[in-house]
Design an enzyme around this catalytic site. Structure first.
Site, PDB file in Angstrom:
ATOM      1  N   ARG A   1      -6.611   7.856  26.504  1.00 40.36           N
ATOM      2  CA  ARG A   1      -6.030   9.152  26.196  1.00 40.36           C
ATOM      3  C   ARG A   1      -6.754  10.154  27.096  1.00 40.36           C
ATOM      4  NH1 ARG A   1      -6.943   6.475  21.299  1.00 40.36           N
ATOM      5  NH2 ARG A   1      -5.037   6.176  20.084  1.00 40.36           N
TER       6      ARG A   1
ATOM      7  N   LYS B   1      -8.917   9.668  18.949  1.00 41.58           N
ATOM      8  CA  LYS B   1      -7.905   9.913  17.924  1.00 41.58           C
ATOM      9  C   LYS B   1      -7.924   8.804  16.873  1.00 41.58           C
ATOM     10  CE  LYS B   1      -2.897  10.193  17.516  1.00 41.58           C
ATOM     11  NZ  LYS B   1      -1.643  10.067  18.251  1.00 41.58           N
TER      12      LYS B   1
ATOM     13  N   HIS C   1      -0.819  11.297  28.831  1.00 45.44           N
ATOM     14  CA  HIS C   1      -0.509  10.077  28.063  1.00 45.44           C
ATOM     15  C   HIS C   1       0.217   9.032  28.915  1.00 45.44           C
ATOM     16  CE1 HIS C   1      -0.144   7.940  24.278  1.00 45.44           C
ATOM     17  NE2 HIS C   1       1.113   7.682  24.559  1.00 45.44           N
TER      18      HIS C   1
ATOM     19  N   ARG D   1      -1.788   5.902  29.769  1.00 46.04           N
ATOM     20  CA  ARG D   1      -1.882   4.984  28.628  1.00 46.04           C
ATOM     21  C   ARG D   1      -0.581   4.209  28.466  1.00 46.04           C
ATOM     22  NH1 ARG D   1      -5.036   4.281  24.190  1.00 46.04           N
ATOM     23  NH2 ARG D   1      -4.083   4.064  22.127  1.00 46.04           N
TER      24      ARG D   1
ATOM     25  N   HIS E   1      -5.362   0.441  19.446  1.00 42.51           N
ATOM     26  CA  HIS E   1      -4.420   0.850  18.403  1.00 42.51           C
ATOM     27  C   HIS E   1      -4.831   0.202  17.080  1.00 42.51           C
ATOM     28  CE1 HIS E   1      -1.446   2.115  21.499  1.00 42.51           C
ATOM     29  NE2 HIS E   1      -1.054   2.923  20.524  1.00 42.51           N
TER      30      HIS E   1
ATOM     31  N   TYR F   1       5.790  -0.208  22.178  1.00 37.85           N
ATOM     32  CA  TYR F   1       5.695  -0.306  23.642  1.00 37.85           C
ATOM     33  C   TYR F   1       6.261  -1.639  24.115  1.00 37.85           C
ATOM     34  CZ  TYR F   1       2.351   3.583  23.588  1.00 37.85           C
ATOM     35  OH  TYR F   1       1.747   4.793  23.432  1.00 37.85           O
TER      36      TYR F   1
END
Length: 184
Positions: A27, A54, A133, A136, A159, A168
């Site tokens: 990120r 995050k 982003h 990523r 994640h 994705y």
């Protein structure tokens, strides 16, 4: 994008930022917060400690492996940038003034997005469709297209929700082993 980075201080920084940001599926906040102390060189590449993100609001830290690579060579790009800038401690990515003077302050998060947009424009893409982003997302899409498992993707992307990560992969695999491929 990386091929268009000039051999200037700004170009070296931008090349390192683009290569490392992509290779680590970072990120923009993680990328701009990196400190030299967070990078550990090992035989296979770099081990990078993400101190807070995050997905890690408590600040327990997460480690990401960055292979040396044979095309983008992200480790080499970072080494070239830090050596040229004389960076031995503190922020890895910093502002560079005209004339090549490197700041001691970290690069602002929105600068990462502007760099991605600038190079998207240079390669003929619509910069409005790209941001911080994108590095990523680009890594995850490229890795999924190359056949990486969702588990390996999650090692890099960190994640917590595989459902988010699956989004994705699902787009990439829409036609792969399609349920109707044998009879349509």
């Amino acid at each position: 994008m990386v091929a268009l980075c000039p051999d200037t201080m700004i170009g070296k920084r931008n090349r390192a930022l683009l290569c490392l940001g992509f290779a680590g599926a970072f990120r923009r906040s993680e990328l701009c917060a990196l400190e030299v102390a967070d990078l550990t060189e090992v035989a296979d590449g770099l081990r990078i400690l993400i101190r807070r993100s995050k997905g890690d609001q408590e600040g327990q830290g997460q480690e990401v492996a960055i292979p040396r690579g044979y095309r983008l060579r992200p480790v080499e790009a970072v080494q070239i940038w830090t050596a040229a800038a004389g960076i031995t401690s503190g922020p890895v990515f910093r502002a560079v003034a005209l004339g090549g003077k490197v700041s001691v302050a970290p690069l602002a998060e929105n600068s990462a997005a502007r760099i991605v947009k600038r190079y998207a424009r240079r390669v003929g893409l619509d910069p409005a469709s790209y941001a911080g982003h994108s590095l990523r997302r680009g890594f995850l899409t490229s890795a999924a297209e190359s056949g990486a498992s969702i588990w390996k993707l999650s090692e890099v992307s960190r994640h917590k929700s595989l459902d988010t990560l699956r989004g994705y992969v699902r787009r990439v695999d829409l036609f792969k082993e399609h349920a109707g491929a044998a009879f349509l």
